[in-house]
Enzyme design. Sequence first.
Site, PDB file in Angstrom:
ATOM      1  N   ASP A  33       0.852  -1.199   0.000  1.00 23.26           N
ATOM      2  CA  ASP A  33       0.000   0.000   0.000  1.00 23.26           C
ATOM      3  C   ASP A  33       0.880   1.239   0.000  1.00 23.26           C
ATOM      4  O   ASP A  33       1.886   1.307   0.715  1.00 23.26           O
ATOM      5  CB  ASP A  33      -0.913  -0.009   1.237  1.00 23.26           C
ATOM      6  CG  ASP A  33      -2.070   0.960   1.112  1.00 23.26           C
ATOM      7  OD1 ASP A  33      -3.224   0.498   1.099  1.00 23.26           O
ATOM      8  OD2 ASP A  33      -1.821   2.181   1.022  1.00 23.26           O
ATOM      9  N   LEU A  35      -0.059   4.149   1.007  1.00 30.59           N
ATOM     10  CA  LEU A  35      -0.503   5.050   2.090  1.00 30.59           C
ATOM     11  C   LEU A  35      -0.745   6.450   1.533  1.00 30.59           C
ATOM     12  O   LEU A  35      -0.093   7.417   1.932  1.00 30.59           O
ATOM     13  CB  LEU A  35       0.487   5.071   3.265  1.00 30.59           C
ATOM     14  CG  LEU A  35       0.665   3.741   4.009  1.00 30.59           C
ATOM     15  CD1 LEU A  35       1.639   3.884   5.180  1.00 30.59           C
ATOM     16  CD2 LEU A  35      -0.670   3.191   4.517  1.00 30.59           C
ATOM     17  N   SER A  85     -10.346   5.829  -5.193  1.00 28.40           N
ATOM     18  CA  SER A  85     -11.684   5.218  -5.143  1.00 28.40           C
ATOM     19  C   SER A  85     -12.839   6.216  -5.055  1.00 28.40           C
ATOM     20  O   SER A  85     -13.982   5.803  -4.904  1.00 28.40           O
ATOM     21  CB  SER A  85     -11.746   4.277  -3.935  1.00 28.40           C
ATOM     22  OG  SER A  85     -11.735   5.043  -2.740  1.00 28.40           O
ATOM     23  N   THR A 125     -16.261  -2.433  -9.394  1.00 32.10           N
ATOM     24  CA  THR A 125     -17.438  -1.730  -8.885  1.00 32.10           C
ATOM     25  C   THR A 125     -18.626  -1.811  -9.846  1.00 32.10           C
ATOM     26  O   THR A 125     -18.435  -1.902 -11.070  1.00 32.10           O
ATOM     27  CB  THR A 125     -17.073  -0.247  -8.652  1.00 32.10           C
ATOM     28  OG1 THR A 125     -18.261   0.524  -8.479  1.00 32.10           O
ATOM     29  CG2 THR A 125     -16.319   0.351  -9.831  1.00 32.10           C
ATOM     30  N   ASP A 126     -19.828  -1.710  -9.294  1.00 34.62           N
ATOM     31  CA  ASP A 126     -21.036  -1.674 -10.134  1.00 34.62           C
ATOM     32  C   ASP A 126     -21.132  -0.370 -10.931  1.00 34.62           C
ATOM     33  O   ASP A 126     -21.937  -0.263 -11.849  1.00 34.62           O
ATOM     34  CB  ASP A 126     -22.298  -1.868  -9.275  1.00 34.62           C
ATOM     35  CG  ASP A 126     -22.576  -0.742  -8.288  1.00 34.62           C
ATOM     36  OD1 ASP A 126     -21.715   0.158  -8.127  1.00 34.62           O
ATOM     37  OD2 ASP A 126     -23.659  -0.749  -7.668  1.00 34.62           O
ATOM     38  N   GLU A 127     -20.283   0.618 -10.587  1.00 30.71           N
ATOM     39  CA  GLU A 127     -20.368   1.911 -11.283  1.00 30.71           C
ATOM     40  C   GLU A 127     -19.962   1.800 -12.742  1.00 30.71           C
ATOM     41  O   GLU A 127     -20.248   2.685 -13.540  1.00 30.71           O
ATOM     42  CB  GLU A 127     -19.516   2.960 -10.562  1.00 30.71           C
ATOM     43  CG  GLU A 127     -19.942   3.092  -9.125  1.00 30.71           C
ATOM     44  CD  GLU A 127     -19.448   4.336  -8.422  1.00 30.71           C
ATOM     45  OE1 GLU A 127     -19.084   5.302  -9.095  1.00 30.71           O
ATOM     46  OE2 GLU A 127     -19.459   4.321  -7.185  1.00 30.71           O
ATOM     47  N   TYR A 150     -13.544   8.201 -12.436  1.00 35.10           N
ATOM     48  CA  TYR A 150     -13.324   7.027 -11.573  1.00 35.10           C
ATOM     49  C   TYR A 150     -13.901   5.767 -12.224  1.00 35.10           C
ATOM     50  O   TYR A 150     -13.192   4.759 -12.405  1.00 35.10           O
ATOM     51  CB  TYR A 150     -13.964   7.251 -10.191  1.00 35.10           C
ATOM     52  CG  TYR A 150     -14.125   5.966  -9.402  1.00 35.10           C
ATOM     53  CD1 TYR A 150     -13.019   5.292  -8.911  1.00 35.10           C
ATOM     54  CD2 TYR A 150     -15.393   5.406  -9.174  1.00 35.10           C
ATOM     55  CE1 TYR A 150     -13.151   4.090  -8.210  1.00 35.10           C
ATOM     56  CE2 TYR A 150     -15.542   4.218  -8.485  1.00 35.10           C
ATOM     57  CZ  TYR A 150     -14.424   3.557  -8.006  1.00 35.10           C
ATOM     58  OH  TYR A 150     -14.564   2.372  -7.323  1.00 35.10           O
ATOM     59  N   ALA A 152     -14.822   5.212 -15.257  1.00 37.18           N
ATOM     60  CA  ALA A 152     -14.194   4.895 -16.549  1.00 37.18           C
ATOM     61  C   ALA A 152     -12.861   4.191 -16.329  1.00 37.18           C
ATOM     62  O   ALA A 152     -12.519   3.231 -17.039  1.00 37.18           O
ATOM     63  CB  ALA A 152     -14.002   6.171 -17.358  1.00 37.18           C
ATOM     64  N   LYS A 154     -12.071   2.328 -13.782  1.00 44.55           N
ATOM     65  CA  LYS A 154     -12.328   0.965 -13.294  1.00 44.55           C
ATOM     66  C   LYS A 154     -12.804   0.075 -14.447  1.00 44.55           C
ATOM     67  O   LYS A 154     -12.404  -1.079 -14.549  1.00 44.55           O
ATOM     68  CB  LYS A 154     -13.376   0.973 -12.164  1.00 44.55           C
ATOM     69  CG  LYS A 154     -12.943   1.664 -10.880  1.00 44.55           C
ATOM     70  CD  LYS A 154     -11.784   1.000 -10.158  1.00 44.55           C
ATOM     71  CE  LYS A 154     -12.117  -0.314  -9.504  1.00 44.55           C
ATOM     72  NZ  LYS A 154     -10.988  -0.804  -8.651  1.00 44.55           N
ATOM     73  N   LEU A 190     -20.397   9.138   1.223  1.00 43.77           N
ATOM     74  CA  LEU A 190     -21.688   9.608   1.753  1.00 43.77           C
ATOM     75  C   LEU A 190     -21.940   9.255   3.233  1.00 43.77           C
ATOM     76  O   LEU A 190     -22.178  10.143   4.048  1.00 43.77           O
ATOM     77  CB  LEU A 190     -22.836   9.044   0.895  1.00 43.77           C
ATOM     78  CG  LEU A 190     -24.222   9.454   1.393  1.00 43.77           C
ATOM     79  CD1 LEU A 190     -24.568  10.879   0.990  1.00 43.77           C
ATOM     80  CD2 LEU A 190     -25.316   8.516   0.885  1.00 43.77           C
ATOM     81  N   TYR A 207     -26.383  16.186  -2.559  1.00 42.47           N
ATOM     82  CA  TYR A 207     -26.225  16.657  -3.939  1.00 42.47           C
ATOM     83  C   TYR A 207     -27.563  16.572  -4.685  1.00 42.47           C
ATOM     84  O   TYR A 207     -28.270  15.552  -4.590  1.00 42.47           O
ATOM     85  CB  TYR A 207     -25.221  15.790  -4.714  1.00 42.47           C
ATOM     86  CG  TYR A 207     -23.804  15.736  -4.184  1.00 42.47           C
ATOM     87  CD1 TYR A 207     -23.322  16.651  -3.241  1.00 42.47           C
ATOM     88  CD2 TYR A 207     -22.928  14.761  -4.660  1.00 42.47           C
ATOM     89  CE1 TYR A 207     -22.012  16.573  -2.784  1.00 42.47           C
ATOM     90  CE2 TYR A 207     -21.612  14.687  -4.211  1.00 42.47           C
ATOM     91  CZ  TYR A 207     -21.168  15.592  -3.264  1.00 42.47           C
ATOM     92  OH  TYR A 207     -19.869  15.512  -2.823  1.00 42.47           O
ATOM     93  N   PRO A 274     -21.339  16.916 -11.159  1.00 43.11           N
ATOM     94  CA  PRO A 274     -21.394  16.811 -12.628  1.00 43.11           C
ATOM     95  C   PRO A 274     -21.430  15.339 -13.053  1.00 43.11           C
ATOM     96  O   PRO A 274     -20.695  14.517 -12.519  1.00 43.11           O
ATOM     97  CB  PRO A 274     -20.078  17.467 -13.095  1.00 43.11           C
ATOM     98  CG  PRO A 274     -19.595  18.266 -11.936  1.00 43.11           C
ATOM     99  CD  PRO A 274     -20.124  17.613 -10.691  1.00 43.11           C
ATOM    100  N   HIS A 276     -23.666  13.134 -12.504  1.00 40.21           N
ATOM    101  CA  HIS A 276     -24.109  12.294 -11.376  1.00 40.21           C
ATOM    102  C   HIS A 276     -25.009  11.138 -11.848  1.00 40.21           C
ATOM    103  O   HIS A 276     -26.110  11.371 -12.353  1.00 40.21           O
ATOM    104  CB  HIS A 276     -24.878  13.189 -10.401  1.00 40.21           C
ATOM    105  CG  HIS A 276     -25.073  12.598  -9.055  1.00 40.21           C
ATOM    106  ND1 HIS A 276     -25.670  13.293  -8.026  1.00 40.21           N
ATOM    107  CD2 HIS A 276     -24.744  11.392  -8.535  1.00 40.21           C
ATOM    108  CE1 HIS A 276     -25.708  12.538  -6.954  1.00 40.21           C
ATOM    109  NE2 HIS A 276     -25.149  11.375  -7.238  1.00 40.21           N
TER     110      HIS A 276
END
Length: 346
Positions: A33, A35, A85, A125-127, A150, A152, A154, A190, A207, A274, A276
């Site tokens: 890591d 850090l 992340s 990620t599911d994003e 982010y 894109a 991933k 969040l 937001y 932006p 979102h």
Amino acid sequence: MKLLVTGGAGFIGSAFVRMMIGAGCARELLVLDKLTYAGNLENLAPVAGDPRYRFVRGDICDATLVEHLLEEFRPDAIVHFAAESHVDRSILSPAPVFETNLRGTFVLLEAARKHGLGVFLHVSTDEVYGSLPEPLEADENFPLRPSSPYSASKAGADLLVLSYFTTYRVPVIVTRASNNYGPYQFPEKLIPLMIGHAMEDRPLPVYGDGGNVRDWLYVEDHCRALALLLEKGRTGEIYNVGGNCALPNLEVVRRILRITGKPESLIRFVADRPGHDRRYAISSRKIQQEIGWRPETDFEEGLRRTVAWYRENAGWVARVLSGEYRRYYEQNYLNREAEIRRLVRS
Ligand code: NAD
Ligand code: TYD
């Protein structure tokens, strides 16, 4: 198993390390890591004295170091968490996101290709599926439509990882989990941000209209899925890992206010992020049917445990929020509208 865990000092990585060492599932475990602001050795304090555990501070983009570690440690598996992340940070400054998430993943894959190992578990990620209209749910074959730097990065890393299976037969597995929450999460995301603000009677910045939907997964359920996939997952495959708990942000914030005993008058609607994504939704049927995993932690119970942890660990919060975080907070919250106008225009 001998495990090399990248990003093991972050939120999910450290939960995974604590679980694997605590449950006696790792013969030896090496954390690599850098850090960054998000990595914190305090997260690994519970395992620090364990003879099976070792920590190396270093960058996954450093090919010489990565090759040396694989040569010397000879892991059975790499569990790859290390990443930039955070979506908001990726919007404010995308460069480190692509450096770590893409180039860093490439460096690890190259080392894995040369040295050989049992599994390369890539934590994604599911994003990557982007925003889905009701009632759609993404399964693992759903098209990738990432919206932020982010997501894109991933999605790009996922494709790179899968190409190493197709081309070089590196035994990879890709997981795509929904939004994690729980203890030790950096308070820029969040749930910990809202808990911190509620506890200090500060405004809670929602937001847009707060109607964006996220699916919430307790971090320990996610780590249990990863451990099972190391054992039983099929290489070359993608597995969605969902929490089965889709909620609009405003509802999550209201629940935090109820648990902390604070009034809804603390809620502030602020300028939207932006690009979102409105709604994430994945199907976890594959991991349920093939591996027998399902999320076990009820959201209300997980949220109560999380609030209790942040209450009991005010010192941890104060330490991670000192320093670099202040500059980010000013940029993302104090000058929010002007900063978004500047970013979206340029
Ligand atoms: P985090 O930001 O809490 O931790 C990231 C860790 O990676 C930190 O310890 C940091 O120091 C380390 N790191 C960053 N750049 C590095 C580099 N170049 N070299 C070595 N280490 C580096 O992140 P997290 O929330 O624990 O997420 C872990 C992984 O899970 C990420 O890959 C993320 O994309 C994925 N994921 C996160 C969520 C979520 O809700 N948090 C959901 C699904 C998937
Ligand atoms: P976040 O925790 O950043 O995760 P992600 O963007 O990866 O889903 O944000 C979760 C949701 O909460 C997202 O819709 C953005 C929203 N949000 C706010 O409304 N206010 C905030 O201060 C933050 C950090 C997020």
